[in-house]
Design a protein around this motif. Structure first.
Motif, short mmCIF file in Angstrom:
data_model
loop_
_atom_site.label_atom_id
_atom_site.label_comp_id
_atom_site.label_asym_id
_atom_site.label_seq_id
_atom_site.Cartn_x
_atom_site.Cartn_y
_atom_site.Cartn_z
N ILE A 12 68.09 54.28 25.91
CA ILE A 12 68.63 53.67 27.13
C ILE A 12 67.46 53.51 28.10
CG2 ILE A 12 70.24 53.88 29.05
CD1 ILE A 12 71.62 53.48 26.41
N VAL A 13 67.19 52.29 28.55
CA VAL A 13 66.08 51.99 29.45
C VAL A 13 66.64 51.27 30.67
CG1 VAL A 13 63.89 50.80 29.77
CG2 VAL A 13 64.44 51.84 27.57
N GLY A 14 66.36 51.78 31.85
CA GLY A 14 66.81 51.11 33.07
C GLY A 14 66.06 49.81 33.30
N GLN A 15 66.77 48.76 33.73
CA GLN A 15 66.14 47.46 33.97
C GLN A 15 65.27 47.47 35.22
OE1 GLN A 15 68.61 43.98 33.69
NE2 GLN A 15 69.81 44.79 31.98
N GLU A 16 65.46 48.46 36.10
CA GLU A 16 64.70 48.49 37.33
C GLU A 16 63.37 49.23 37.17
OE1 GLU A 16 65.68 46.73 39.82
OE2 GLU A 16 67.49 46.19 38.69
N GLY A 17 63.10 49.74 35.99
CA GLY A 17 61.87 50.50 35.78
C GLY A 17 60.65 49.64 35.59
N THR A 18 59.49 50.31 35.27
CA THR A 18 58.21 49.60 35.08
C THR A 18 57.81 49.55 33.63
OG1 THR A 18 57.01 51.67 35.44
CG2 THR A 18 57.40 50.29 37.37
N THR A 19 58.75 49.80 32.73
CA THR A 19 58.43 49.70 31.30
C THR A 19 58.30 48.24 30.91
OG1 THR A 19 60.76 49.71 30.71
CG2 THR A 19 59.65 51.84 30.84
N ALA A 22 61.71 46.35 30.49
CA ALA A 22 62.37 46.14 31.78
C ALA A 22 61.68 45.03 32.56
CB ALA A 22 62.35 47.43 32.58
N LEU A 23 60.31 45.01 32.54
CA LEU A 23 59.60 43.94 33.24
C LEU A 23 59.89 42.58 32.64
CD1 LEU A 23 56.13 45.70 33.76
CD2 LEU A 23 57.83 45.22 35.51
N ALA A 24 59.92 42.52 31.33
CA ALA A 24 60.17 41.23 30.67
C ALA A 24 61.56 40.70 31.00
CB ALA A 24 60.00 41.37 29.17
N VAL A 25 62.58 41.60 31.00
CA VAL A 25 63.95 41.17 31.31
C VAL A 25 64.07 40.75 32.77
CG1 VAL A 25 66.34 41.96 31.50
CG2 VAL A 25 65.00 42.51 29.47
N ARG A 26 63.47 41.56 33.65
CA ARG A 26 63.60 41.28 35.07
C ARG A 26 62.85 40.01 35.47
NH1 ARG A 26 62.23 46.21 36.45
NH2 ARG A 26 60.26 45.68 37.45
N GLN A 27 61.66 39.80 34.87
CA GLN A 27 60.84 38.65 35.25
C GLN A 27 61.21 37.39 34.47
OE1 GLN A 27 56.87 39.98 34.50
NE2 GLN A 27 56.91 41.57 36.09
N GLY A 28 61.84 37.59 33.30
CA GLY A 28 62.14 36.44 32.45
C GLY A 28 60.91 35.86 31.81
N SER A 29 59.84 36.63 31.68
CA SER A 29 58.58 36.16 31.10
C SER A 29 57.91 37.33 30.38
CB SER A 29 57.66 35.62 32.19
OG SER A 29 57.36 36.64 33.13
N PRO A 30 56.93 37.05 29.47
CA PRO A 30 56.27 38.13 28.74
C PRO A 30 55.60 39.13 29.70
CG PRO A 30 55.78 36.01 27.73
CD PRO A 30 56.48 35.69 29.01
N ALA A 31 55.54 40.39 29.24
CA ALA A 31 54.93 41.47 30.04
C ALA A 31 54.03 42.32 29.15
CB ALA A 31 56.01 42.32 30.69
N ARG A 38 71.47 33.83 31.25
CA ARG A 38 70.57 34.85 31.77
C ARG A 38 69.84 35.52 30.61
NH1 ARG A 38 72.55 39.92 30.97
NH2 ARG A 38 74.70 40.03 30.22
N THR A 39 68.88 36.36 30.98
CA THR A 39 68.13 37.14 29.99
C THR A 39 69.00 38.29 29.51
OG1 THR A 39 66.04 36.60 31.07
CG2 THR A 39 66.05 38.50 29.58
N VAL A 40 69.13 38.43 28.20
CA VAL A 40 70.03 39.44 27.64
C VAL A 40 69.30 40.59 26.98
CG1 VAL A 40 71.88 37.76 27.31
CG2 VAL A 40 70.22 38.15 25.47
N GLY A 41 67.99 40.50 26.88
CA GLY A 41 67.26 41.59 26.23
C GLY A 41 65.79 41.30 26.12
N ALA A 42 65.11 42.12 25.30
CA ALA A 42 63.66 41.97 25.14
C ALA A 42 63.24 42.52 23.79
CB ALA A 42 62.91 42.68 26.25
N LEU A 43 62.19 41.89 23.23
CA LEU A 43 61.53 42.40 22.02
C LEU A 43 60.19 42.98 22.46
CD1 LEU A 43 61.31 40.88 18.52
CD2 LEU A 43 59.21 41.57 19.66
N THR A 44 59.93 44.23 22.07
CA THR A 44 58.74 44.96 22.53
C THR A 44 57.92 45.42 21.33
OG1 THR A 44 59.99 45.77 24.42
CG2 THR A 44 57.88 46.86 23.95
#
Length: 941
Positions: free
Chosen positions: A66-73, A76-85, A119-125
């Protein structure tokens, strides 16, 4: 890259999301050379849920479920920004817990967002490898893969949707009915809740104010518990499994209560989630906490035992099993004292029972079979006792080493303090060497010591310990030009430390044989400097290789300063001591005379502190007619001034003795001399005259201890006569005492330093002297002196309080057959009778060779008495070591030789007497005077 995109494009339409994620992770990890990858999808309450992983062990992914979307991981950055991180390792460590971040390899994370319809629904890391951040081409490849994922997600079978999407599901909303089952019912679509009264009481909710909505309830849940609770809800809805979670709910007073909630999902006819029913109850602590506590107890580093009231083991952790040497199955139910390792501790049961009966207590134990030390702490609880075992072996060893080091340091400090005291008392160079050997070598474990002093361009041995004499002879007089560690330390002014024989040989190859000959393996060469002057060197050696620590080297360097000061003082004292000894030898008799009347022996011991010169003296002075004067005196104090006074008195005694004065008259004259020296000059003296013809000893004493007389049968007599005051304060006349002594008696004279000290008064000293004389009187005179010295004085001469003098004389009587005496008339014919008696007696003694000269001497002396003196007249011959001729009369006129001219008719008689005699003289008697002559006896063929 194109080939991988072609492979992905060949995937069947309608593939499940988990298959889509698995294929995507596989190809991007392989293409970019990454260490692993993860896919997160958005969940309820702005949380990202891990749905797929590749190449990463569970221990690393557990913290990322479980990872919070408001964090700096990165996700979370990719989902929040909608761009690669891209997040490098430094930011990764700061954004995650220490325990999880420290496990990641030294790399970073790259994440690309997964977009849905609106909207952005997730991220691949990706966890990147050595390449670090992806290149531009690699970022393009990742975007292409994300486009493929988004396309396939639209074609995939409907997945278990996130919680918030389930709430909006029209299908669920139509099918869901409000049905109360158990303690609570949750309408999944509308979010409405129905609780019974027990549940409301549990959550501390006022029914009138409670808004039956899931959103209202979630606001009351502790924020830290929301992600885990929602994850459990989502999993149970997605997998149609039992829901179970523990969380805290805020009460009206602001505190939180732990709640355990359990429920199950009810499905409709088409298999869609319809509602969730369940119950809840309060708990003291969450199950996770209890499980964590159990794991902590099980794996804690200390041993942990729980025993009941009968001391039966009900729980044991792994460390307790290891400590007690038994498994959990073997321990449970056993009485603690019955365990094999515990039976070795015979007093443990009594100690435990006594300790557990009161407050928590602890004590150390040692298990013999393992040799390990443990601190056992006992904590009483209502149904038994909790026991903690802490292995303190290393701590005890450390404590023991620390205590040993502290003890060694304290011992060294004590030895240094003792060394300082000993050096302060040291008066000779030998004393300094002994002090260093006794106070420095033992604390450092050293076995050898050489102390050398500089004289010119050489070093000479002052003293040594632990070396053979042959080796010391080789060292003695080492010249300046030789390369030696001693000279190196002297020239540099700094110590030289050599840790092994090999190091010695490497530094001084020309003297590589010295370590073997000395039998030493390591050394400390310490230069001795005092008041800016280089005095010599002190060499401390060990019989094994040893590298001294910095602290030890510093300490030895400091010690060398103390030794240098002591040696400087000692060498000055040695010089003064040599001069003092020469002075003392000059003041005291060089040798005691061998006399017919006595056989003497003497001892002089100066006080332990000072220049070893003092005011004590002794003397044996030969007088006429084989008489002998025995003298012992003591000038109060000791030192050069007292020694000078003693020399003056001794000279005066010799001068007065030549006048043949009586003992009381001698002391009267000495008293005048001492009185003239000043008010602070005092002396004691005993003057005795022994006459071997009568065996009478006459003595007088001024403030001096009485003589001791030992008869041939061993009886000891101490004169009881009262002494007169010391010379300088006495008022003549002095009392005279006469003793008639048997032949062979001992006459013992001494000063008060022999019998009196700060620990013994004079009466006790006289008693001890009497006992020693009674047992040693048959021994030789030297043996008698040694016995008295050993019995009356301390073994260490440094402890002698005052100068001590001893004079022992064995007295010899002149046999009656060697004495001849005649009374002569006061008439001219007296000279003829004297010659007749001389001829007859010398013939009887077979001394005919001396007849003519003796007749002339007797005739001349008797003729002078008849012409110039008065009677009665007496002639006496003594055959002793010499032939003695005496003529006595009643006159006190002293005859003297005078110069005569050619016309003088008389005055040549005494010149004739002087010419025929070895020596002659006059002494006064109680009735007049006596003129005596001595002639040497002829040699026996």
């Amino acid at each position: 890259m194109k080939a991988r995109l072609k492979l992905l494009a060949a995937t069947d339409a309608g593939a499940a999301e988990n298959e889509v994620f698995r294929l995507a992770l596989h190809h991007v990890v392989a293409e970019l050379g990454a260490l692993g990858g993860m896919v997160h999808l958005s969940g309820p309450m702005s949380a990202l849920r891990l749905v797929s992983a590749n190449g990463l062990p569970p221990v690393l992914t557990r913290a990322w479920e479980i990872v919070g979307q408001e964090g700096t991981t990165a996700p979370a950055l990719a989902v929040r920004q909608g761009s690669p991180a891209w997040v490098p390792i430094a930011r990764l460590e700061s954004s995650t817990s220490k325990s999880s971040a420290s496990a990641w390899p030294d790399t970073g994370m790259a994440a690309v967002p997964i977009s849905g319809e609106i909207r952005t629904v997730g991220a691949l890391t990706l966890l990147t490898g050595d390449g670090g951040e992806p290149t531009g081409e690699q970022w393009d490849f990742l975007r292409s893969v994300m486009a493929w994922i988004e396309e396939r997600m639209g074609q995939a079978l409907p997945p278990a949707r996130p919680l918030q999407e389930l709430w909006r599901s029209a299908r669920v909303r139509e099918a869901l009915k409000e049905v109360q089952v158990g303690s609570w019912v949750w309408n999944i679509q509308s979010g409405e809740l129905h609780w019974n009264e027990a549940t409301m009481a549990l959550y501390d909710v006022d029914p009138a104010q409670f808004v039956p909505r899931i959103e209202t309830f979630m606001k009351a849940v502790h924020p830290d518990d929301v992600p885990f609770m929602l994850a459990a809800v989502q999993k149970s809805i997605h997998d149609h499994t039992l829901y179970e979670a523990e969380f805290r709910v805020r009460l009206q007073d602001g505190t939180y209560r732990w709640t355990h909630s359990r429920g199950k999902v009810v499905l409709d006819d088409e298999g869609e989630p319809l509602r969730m029913i369940g119950g809840a109850w309060g708990v003291d602590e969450p199950t996770s906490a209890r499980n964590a506590l159990a794991r902590a107890l099980r794996h804690m580093s200390d041993g942990f035992l729980s025993v009941d009231g009968d001391w039966r083991i009900v729980y044991a952790n792994l460390e307790a099993e290891r400590t007690l040497g038994s498994s959990e199955q073997e321990l449970l139910g056993r009485v603690l004292w019955e365990l094999p390792r515990v039976r070795q501790l015979h007093d443990l049961e009594d100690r435990c029972r006594n300790a557990s009966a009161s407050l928590p207590a602890g004590f150390d134990i040692r298990i013999p079979s393992t040799g390990r030390f443990y601190h056992l702490r006992l904590v009483p609880v209502p149904d038994g006792t909790i026991c903690y075992f802490t292995d303190v072996t290393e701590k005890r060893q450390h404590d023991a080493e620390r205590e040993a080091a502290e003890h060694a340091a304290a011992e060294r400090s004590a030895r240094i303090a003792e060394l300082t005291t000993a050096l302060a008392k040291a008066t000779t160079s030998r004393d300094v060497v002994d002090a260093v050997a006794r106070r420095v070598l033992p604390p450092f474990g050293a076995v050898g010591l050489v102390m050398q002093a500089i004289e010119g361009d050489r070093v000479y041995n002052v003293g040594a310990v632990g070396y053979p004499q042959e080796f010391l002879d080789r060292l003695n007089g080492s010249p300046f030009h030789e390369a030696t560690p001693v000279w190196d330390s002297l020239l540099s002014g700094t110590p030289v430390f050599i840790s092994s024989a090999e190091e010695y040989a490497a530094r001084y190859p020309g003297r590589a044989d010295l370590p073997h000959k000395a039998g030493k393996e390591s050394w400390a060469f310490l230069p001795l400097t005092a008041s800016g002057r280089l005095l010599g060197a002190c060499v401390i050696s060990f019989d094994h290789p040893r590298r001294l620590t910095g602290e030890e080297r510093t300490l030895l360097t400091a010690i060398s300063g103390l030794v240098a000061q002591g040696l400087d003082r000692a060498r000055l004292y040695d010089s003064e001591h040599t001069r003092a000894q020469e002075l003392q030898r000059a003041l005291l008799p060089r040798a005691l005379p061998a006399l017919p009347a006595c056989t003497p022996a003497a001892r002089y011991l100066p006080a332990g502190h000072g220049m070893e010169v003092g005011g004590d003296w002794y003397d044996i002075i030969p007088l006429s007619a084989d008489q002998v004067a025995l003298v012992v005196g003591d000038v109060m104090g000791h030192g050069l001034s007292e020694a000078a006074t003693m020399g003056r008195l001794r000279t005066a005694v010799h001068t007065l003795a030549d006048l043949e004065l009586s003992p009381d008259e001698i002391l009267s004259r000495l008293n005048d001399i001492v009185s003239g020296l000043g008010d602070d000059s005092y002396a004691t003296c005993l003057y005795a005259i022994y006459d071997p013809t009568t065996r009478i000893c006459t003595f007088a004493r001024a403030g001096h201890p009485p003589p001791a007389v030992v008869h041939p049968d061993g009886s000891v007599l101490i004169s009881e006569s009262a002494p007169d005051p010391p010379l300088g304060v006495a008022r003549p006349p002095f009392e005279t005492t006469q003793l008639t002594l048997p032949d062979g008696s001992l006459f013992v004279l001494y000063t008060d330093g022999l019998i009196e000290s700060s620990q013994r008064d004079i009466d006790d000293g006289l008693t001890l002297l009497t006992g020693l004389l009674g047992t040693a009187h048959t021994s030789g005179l030297d043996r008698i002196c040694d016995t008295l010295i050993a019995g009356l004085l301390p073994a260490d001469q440094q402890d002698i309080d005052d100068d001590a003098t001893l004079l022992v004389a064995r007295l010899h009587a002149l046999p009656a057959d060697r004495i001849a005496s005649w009374a002569l008339p006061e008439a001219p014919q007296a000279a003829g009778e004297a010659r007749k008696h001389v001829r007859e007696q010398l013939s009887a003694w077979k001394l005919d060779d001396l007849t003519m000269s003796t007749e002339l001497l007797a005739s001349e002396l008797v003729g002078n008495v008849v012409r110039h003196a008065k009677g009665p007249v007496q002639l006496r011959l003594l055959r002793s070591a010499d032939l003695i001729c005496e003529v006595s009369d009643g006159s006190l006129t002293t005859p003297r030789i005078r110069r005569t001219t050619e016309t003088d008719e008389g005055g040549r008689g005494l010149q004739l007497v002087a010419a025929l005699s070895k020596r002659w003289g006059t002494r006064f008697t109680a009735t007049g005077k006596c003129i005596w002559t001595e002639q040497a006896l002829p040699a026996v063929p």
